[in-house]
Design a protein around this motif. Structure first.
Motif, short mmCIF file in Angstrom:
data_model
loop_
_atom_site.label_atom_id
_atom_site.label_comp_id
_atom_site.label_asym_id
_atom_site.label_seq_id
_atom_site.Cartn_x
_atom_site.Cartn_y
_atom_site.Cartn_z
N ALA A 75 12.44 -24.91 36.64
CA ALA A 75 11.04 -24.61 36.86
C ALA A 75 10.28 -25.94 36.88
N ASP A 76 9.46 -26.13 37.88
CA ASP A 76 8.69 -27.36 38.01
C ASP A 76 9.58 -28.60 37.96
N GLY A 77 10.76 -28.50 38.53
CA GLY A 77 11.67 -29.64 38.62
C GLY A 77 12.43 -29.94 37.34
#
Length: 83
Positions: A75-77
């Motif tokens: 999530a989100d990198g």
């Protein structure tokens, strides 16, 4: 931390061409051919092994019915563990 190359693309091309031209070689010969071009980062290897072990441990967490209760996802990198 992104992926790191252990073999430059040009070196890979040269080695593949040598392998094709040779008509075949055993694995040890191929390893000897790779050795001078192989770039090894022990710190990156250690980090990779730690992440792999963390994934294995997380995947072993089960409830009383044997159903996995911990999942890894990105999530989100960033990789996260969800319970």
């Amino acid at each position: 931390m992104g992926r790191t190359r252990t073999l430059e693309p040009k070196a890979r091309e040269v080695i593949i061409q040598i392998l094709r031209d040779s008509g075949g070689m055993d694995r040890d010969e191929l390893v000897d051919l790779l050795r001078p071009y192989f770039q090894f980062d022990p710190e990156a290897a250690k980090e990779q092994a730690l992440k792999r072990q963390a994934q294995r441990i997380a995947s072993q967490v089960r409830d009383e019915y044997g159903t996995r209760t911990v999942f890894n996802y990105k999530a989100d990198g960033a990789s996260r563990c969800q319970y």
